[in-house]
Design an enzyme around this catalytic site. Sequence first.
Site, PDB file in Angstrom:
ATOM      1  N   GLY A 193       0.834  -1.113   0.022  1.00 43.89           N
ATOM      2  CA  GLY A 193       0.008  -0.013   0.092  1.00 43.89           C
ATOM      3  C   GLY A 193       1.016   1.245   0.022  1.00 43.89           C
ATOM      4  N   PHE A 197       4.025   9.638   2.870  1.00 42.40           N
ATOM      5  CA  PHE A 197       5.425  10.063   2.394  1.00 42.40           C
ATOM      6  C   PHE A 197       6.046   9.027   1.623  1.00 42.40           C
ATOM      7  CE2 PHE A 197       5.064  12.537   6.319  1.00 42.40           C
ATOM      8  CZ  PHE A 197       4.874  13.753   5.918  1.00 42.40           C
ATOM      9  N   VAL A 200       4.499   1.457   1.326  1.00 38.02           N
ATOM     10  CA  VAL A 200       4.648   0.321   2.227  1.00 38.02           C
ATOM     11  C   VAL A 200       4.907  -1.013   1.450  1.00 38.02           C
ATOM     12  CG1 VAL A 200       3.658  -0.870   4.503  1.00 38.02           C
ATOM     13  CG2 VAL A 200       3.156   1.525   3.987  1.00 38.02           C
ATOM     14  N   ASP A 311      -7.402   9.152  15.479  1.00 38.16           N
ATOM     15  CA  ASP A 311      -7.901   8.917  14.207  1.00 38.16           C
ATOM     16  C   ASP A 311      -8.497   7.325  13.902  1.00 38.16           C
ATOM     17  OD1 ASP A 311      -8.046   9.772  11.536  1.00 38.16           O
ATOM     18  OD2 ASP A 311      -6.029   8.843  10.818  1.00 38.16           O
TER      19      ASP A 311
END
EC number: 2.7.11.16
Length: 590
Positions: A193, A197, A200, A311
């Site tokens: 994914g 920045f 992954v 979050d």
Amino acid sequence: MELENIVANTVLLKAREGGGGKRKGKSKKWKEILKFPHINQCEDLRRTIDRDYCSLCDKQPVGRLLFRQFCETRPGLESYIQFLDSVAEYEVTPDEKLGEKGKEIMTKYLTPKSPVFITQVGRDLVSQTEEKLLQKPCKELFSACVQSVHDYLRGEPFHEYLDSMYFDRFLQWKWLERQPVTKNTFRQYRVLGKGGFGEVCACQVRATGKMYACKRLEKKRIKKRKGESMALNEKQILEKVNSRFVVNLAYAYETKDALCLVLTIMNGGDLKFHIYNMGNPGFEEERALFYAAEILCGLEDLHHENIVYRDLKPENILLDDYGHIRISDLGLAVKIPEGDLIRGRVGTVGYMAPEVLNNQRYGLSPDYWGLGCLIYEMIEGQSPFRGRKEKVKREEVDRRVLETEEVYSHKFSEEAKSICKMLLTKDAKQRLGCQEEGAAEVKRHPFFRNMNFKRLEAGMLDPPFVPDPRAVYCKDVLDIEQFSTVKGVNLDHTDDDFYSKFSTGSVPIPWQSEMIETECFKELNVFGPHGTLSPDLNRSHPPEPPKKGLLQRLFKRQHQNNSKSSPNSKTSFNHHINSNHVSSNSTGSS
């Protein structure tokens, strides 16, 4: 294009299975990579290591095992370790069997006539414990006795341990733990994914075969967005939290172009995928309850460090191979100064608490609101303030959060409806979990009536769903949008201070856990026969000189031949050896 995805998935699945060989994914040279230094090389470490009993003998997994091994060689101490083990078993015993297990411990360890009687627990404390056992046994029944045992062990036994070969062996493990970490420490696999920045990807430690997820933060992208403080904040928070319900940071290192966070790999996909892409939207209440309990435990571990997550949403909750969940992506998490409150309008639309939207000062309260949103969405199959795929402006969603009440369908039991309403209370001061007791208050809600949190926290409860081990729960390789090249940004020496704070190598507790889980500890932690020193622990036994490479041996033979005919060959030979040494080092680090 489809072939590329099949190949990438096949290679990843084979790596996850351990490569199919006896080494279980380990490199052929794994023992060489993890070879202990001679104890004489650990003297600087011995002088500088913090000699704290709690850290060395309890928190650090390898240290805990070595201290246990030391105690088991001392007849007077072995029973103390057995007592601690028995109490640990007691704490995860089903409630209906607590009384029986408690009596067993009292009889075996806290009765003077017993051959393994614990002499260092005071008689008054034993009497108080016995009285509580007769009244109503609880999970914390032996807490004071355990503290008393640790108080004893941190005294003379701990100081004897520091002078033993077991502590010397711990220093050797710490020396290995602190070796430099580079991209060559890992094998890299497919992209899983993308983050804010960078990408992954899956990776595997060459020495142990353990799989991780590597989150790459591109240096130029960080600099362009002025994201240094955000990246460093996430790294430092991950480093601080050691929880089975939050992704753990195992390594942090840098390459020429990127900063890399090596994290717990979660192969089972995220909750958003499972809520909306596996049959009808939403879960049965039993499954939602299990995930909610594990999320609550993760929040409790974060809050214990005074960290507010901010979050909570389905895509940030990931499943592992066995179906357990972890909270991921701590980019918006922040540590709250002791006794203070913070302000910050951050989070995801539809999941931000009213106090966040109103830009008020808050503590840990937004996380309990987020938990309410998650429980609602897992059961209903849509978020509480926005319909599935509903096109609505951000301002309208915010208005609903602040002004409207969520609607409950027939899918909710009375307990589920009650906990959601109490967690989604708009006034943070009245919200469930926002009083002094925090997560403990939420755990007592009737929704969790049948949840044994001690067993859950010990990993002893089976998840209601286990992901398919042959599936790759992420987008196809070519469907993951690639980042564009960052232009107009140059890296220079002024960035080095930030990089040095970020690239700190192995994180102690996850690294030591990895050594134990992959059985490297079991195979390498060998002493001499009959409890004697192994050669690498013998201070009077000098370390073996490093083996010479083929080129060095050839040059030596050439030197021996030349020296018979040329008296000035010594300088030439030294030049050859030095050149070869530099070349060998360069090759080894590439």
